[in-house]
Design an enzyme around this catalytic site. Structure first.
Site, PDB file in Angstrom:
ATOM      1  N   ASN A  13      42.078  44.779  29.564  1.00 37.61           N
ATOM      2  CA  ASN A  13      40.613  44.670  29.464  1.00 37.61           C
ATOM      3  C   ASN A  13      40.034  46.039  29.795  1.00 37.61           C
ATOM      4  O   ASN A  13      39.994  46.428  30.959  1.00 37.61           O
ATOM      5  CB  ASN A  13      40.103  43.595  30.438  1.00 37.61           C
ATOM      6  CG  ASN A  13      38.578  43.496  30.425  1.00 37.61           C
ATOM      7  OD1 ASN A  13      37.913  44.072  29.553  1.00 37.61           O
ATOM      8  ND2 ASN A  13      38.032  42.764  31.394  1.00 37.61           N
ATOM      9  N   LYS A  15      37.049  46.845  29.673  1.00 42.28           N
ATOM     10  CA  LYS A  15      35.668  46.730  30.180  1.00 42.28           C
ATOM     11  C   LYS A  15      34.791  47.733  29.424  1.00 42.28           C
ATOM     12  O   LYS A  15      35.016  47.944  28.227  1.00 42.28           O
ATOM     13  CB  LYS A  15      35.646  46.917  31.697  1.00 42.28           C
ATOM     14  CG  LYS A  15      36.640  45.970  32.388  1.00 42.28           C
ATOM     15  CD  LYS A  15      36.470  45.894  33.871  1.00 42.28           C
ATOM     16  CE  LYS A  15      37.457  44.881  34.428  1.00 42.28           C
ATOM     17  NZ  LYS A  15      37.327  44.707  35.876  1.00 42.28           N
ATOM     18  N   HIS A  99      33.712  36.372  31.991  1.00 40.66           N
ATOM     19  CA  HIS A  99      34.244  37.314  32.983  1.00 40.66           C
ATOM     20  C   HIS A  99      33.263  37.403  34.152  1.00 40.66           C
ATOM     21  O   HIS A  99      32.046  37.363  33.953  1.00 40.66           O
ATOM     22  CB  HIS A  99      34.454  38.695  32.349  1.00 40.66           C
ATOM     23  CG  HIS A  99      35.262  39.602  33.219  1.00 40.66           C
ATOM     24  ND1 HIS A  99      34.715  40.215  34.330  1.00 40.66           N
ATOM     25  CD2 HIS A  99      36.555  39.964  33.187  1.00 40.66           C
ATOM     26  CE1 HIS A  99      35.672  40.921  34.925  1.00 40.66           C
ATOM     27  NE2 HIS A  99      36.801  40.782  34.251  1.00 40.66           N
ATOM     28  N   GLU A 101      32.181  39.756  35.807  1.00 42.84           N
ATOM     29  CA  GLU A 101      31.176  40.826  35.701  1.00 42.84           C
ATOM     30  C   GLU A 101      29.996  40.371  34.854  1.00 42.84           C
ATOM     31  O   GLU A 101      28.854  40.769  35.109  1.00 42.84           O
ATOM     32  CB  GLU A 101      31.846  42.099  35.158  1.00 42.84           C
ATOM     33  CG  GLU A 101      32.736  42.726  36.233  1.00 42.84           C
ATOM     34  CD  GLU A 101      33.962  43.455  35.717  1.00 42.84           C
ATOM     35  OE1 GLU A 101      34.035  43.732  34.509  1.00 42.84           O
ATOM     36  OE2 GLU A 101      34.849  43.745  36.543  1.00 42.84           O
ATOM     37  N   GLU A 171      40.758  35.003  38.053  1.00 47.60           N
ATOM     38  CA  GLU A 171      40.420  36.336  38.539  1.00 47.60           C
ATOM     39  C   GLU A 171      39.545  36.213  39.786  1.00 47.60           C
ATOM     40  O   GLU A 171      38.309  36.137  39.668  1.00 47.60           O
ATOM     41  CB  GLU A 171      39.662  37.114  37.461  1.00 47.60           C
ATOM     42  CG  GLU A 171      40.485  37.435  36.244  1.00 47.60           C
ATOM     43  CD  GLU A 171      40.031  38.739  35.591  1.00 47.60           C
ATOM     44  OE1 GLU A 171      40.874  39.623  35.414  1.00 47.60           O
ATOM     45  OE2 GLU A 171      38.832  38.866  35.288  1.00 47.60           O
ATOM     46  N   GLY A 177      39.360  45.191  40.918  1.00 45.75           N
ATOM     47  CA  GLY A 177      39.019  46.601  41.133  1.00 45.75           C
ATOM     48  C   GLY A 177      39.044  47.034  42.589  1.00 45.75           C
ATOM     49  O   GLY A 177      38.498  48.081  42.940  1.00 45.75           O
ATOM     50  N   SER A 217      43.523  43.657  40.204  1.00 46.56           N
ATOM     51  CA  SER A 217      44.367  44.707  40.784  1.00 46.56           C
ATOM     52  C   SER A 217      45.841  44.582  40.409  1.00 46.56           C
ATOM     53  O   SER A 217      46.725  44.881  41.218  1.00 46.56           O
ATOM     54  CB  SER A 217      44.185  44.755  42.315  1.00 46.56           C
ATOM     55  OG  SER A 217      42.832  45.064  42.636  1.00 46.56           O
TER      56      SER A 217
HETATM   57  P1  13P Z   1      41.305  45.337  37.716  1.00 47.64           P
HETATM   58  O1  13P Z   1      42.663  45.198  37.106  1.00 47.64           O
HETATM   59  O2  13P Z   1      40.707  46.697  37.519  1.00 47.64           O
HETATM   60  O3  13P Z   1      41.276  44.853  39.129  1.00 47.64           O
HETATM   61  O4  13P Z   1      40.332  44.356  36.881  1.00 47.64           O
HETATM   62  C1  13P Z   1      40.710  43.043  36.699  1.00 47.64           C
HETATM   63  C2  13P Z   1      39.815  42.444  35.691  1.00 47.64           C
HETATM   64  O5  13P Z   1      38.657  42.163  35.932  1.00 47.64           O
HETATM   65  C3  13P Z   1      40.390  42.231  34.353  1.00 47.64           C
HETATM   66  O6  13P Z   1      39.527  41.455  33.565  1.00 47.64           O
END
Ligand code: 13P
Length: 257
Positions: A13, A15, A99, A101, A171, A177, A217
Site C-alpha cells: 500500500n 498510500k 483503511h 486513514e 490493521e 507506521g 509495521s
Molecule cells: P505501515 O506498514 O507503514 O505500518 O502501514 C500499514 C498500513 O496501513 C498498510 O495499509
C-alpha cells in the site's frame, strides 16, 4: 475452526506516494527482482497512478493492481469520486476499503465501507476491507468488540462467494507506521474474532476460506512470523513497500521456496 488452504497474499500500500511519474519506475524495478511464484503479490497505487502502473506492467500480471479506495455507484453526480467500473478499465483486481486513514481523516463510516465493498464485489473487484481498533480501544481491551462491529457492518451487503472474494485486513491503528507491530499471537486472536463474525453472518465454510491478512509495521524482518502463524493469510504493507527492492525481499522472505 479449520482454516482451509489459501494462497498467501502480500499487498503493498503506497498510500499517498508516487504519482504517475514515479509509479512506472517502481513497477519496472520491482519486476527486475526475483519474485516468488507461490504468492499473490499486489500493489495498491493512488488512482492517478493506475494508468502509468498498468502501462509499465503491460500484459504482466505480477504484481496485480489494486486501488486504495472506490466509490459505491458506477457513475453519477459524485464530484471527485472514482467508481469500480472505472477501476476495471485499468485491470484493477482488488481495492482497499475503509483503511483507518480514510476513517480518521475523511470520516468514512462503517455504512460507507459496506456500500463500497458491495459495489466492488458486484463489479468483480475483490474488496480488501480494513478493520482495526485504535490505541485507546486497545488499552481498554475493546479489540474484539470493535472488530466485531466493523466486520459485521462491512459484510452487511456482501455475497459469500463469487470470483471477487472478500479479504479482510486486520490493521490495529496503533501499529500503523509506528514500528510497534502487533505480536503474531495477538494478530491471530484478532483474526479469529474476524472469522467468527464472518461465520455468524454466513457459515463456517465461508469463514474458513476468507483470507484475513495483517497490517501494521510489517517489514522483511518480521514478515515470516506472520505468514507462518495459523489464520494469518498474508500482509498489507505500508512503509516497507515504498522501496521496490525492499518489498521484493519481503516477498522472498515470506515465500523462500
Ligand atoms: P505501515 O506498514 O507503514 O505500518 O502501514 C500499514 C498500513 O496501513 C498498510 O495499509
Amino acid at each position: 475452526m479449520e482454516i482451509g488452504f489459501m494462497k498467501t497474499i502480500l499487498i503493498a500500500n503506497w498510500k499517498m506516494h508516487y504519482g504517475p511519474m514515479k509509479a512506472g519506475g517502481w513497477i519496472r524495478a520491482f519486476r527486475r527482482e526475483r519474485l516468488p511464484k507461490d504468492l499473490d503479490i499486489v500493489v495498491a497505487v493512488p488512482h492517478v497512478s493506475l494508468a502509468a502502473a498498468r502501462a509499465s506492467l503491460g500484459r504482466a500480471s505480477i504484481p496485480a493492481l489494486a486501488a486504495q479506495d472506490s466509490f459505491w455507484t458506477a457513475d453519477g453526480a459524485y464530484t471527485g469520486e472514482i467508481s469500480p467500473a472505472m477501476l476495471l478499465e485499468f485491470g484493477v483486481q482488488y481495492s482497499l476499503v475503509g483503511h483507518s486513514e480514510r476513517r480518521i481523516y475523511l470520516g468514512e463510516t462503517d455504512e460507507m465501507v459496506a456500500k463500497k465493498a458491495a459495489a466492488l464485489q458486484a463489479a468483480g473487484i475483490a474488496p480488501v476491507i480494513c478493520v482495526g481498533e485504535n490505541e485507546a480501544q486497545y488499552k481498554k481491551g475493546e479489540m474484539a468488540k470493535v472488530l466485531k462491529a466493523q466486520v459485521t457492518a462491512a459484510i452487511a451487503n456482501l455475497k459469500p462467494d463469487g470470483k471477487s472474494a472478500m479479504i479482510f485486513a486486520y490493521e490495529p491503528v496503533w501499529a500503523i507506521g509506528t514500528g510497534k507491530a502487533c505480536p503474531p499471537q495477538a494478530a491471530k486472536e484478532a483474526h479469529e474474532v474476524i472469522r467468527s463474525a464472518i461465520q455468524k453472518k454466513f457459515n463456517s465454510n465461508v469463514a474458513e476460506h476468507t483470507r484475513v491478512i495483517y497490517g501494521g509495521s510489517v517489514d522483511a524482518n518480521n514478515i515470516n512470523e506472520y505468514v507462518t502463524t495459523t489464520g494469518v493469510n498474508g500482509a498489507l504493507v505500508g512503509g516497507a513497500s515504498l522501496d521496490p527492492r525492499a518489498f521484493a525481499l519481503l516477498c522472498r522472505t515470506a515465500n523462500p521456496a
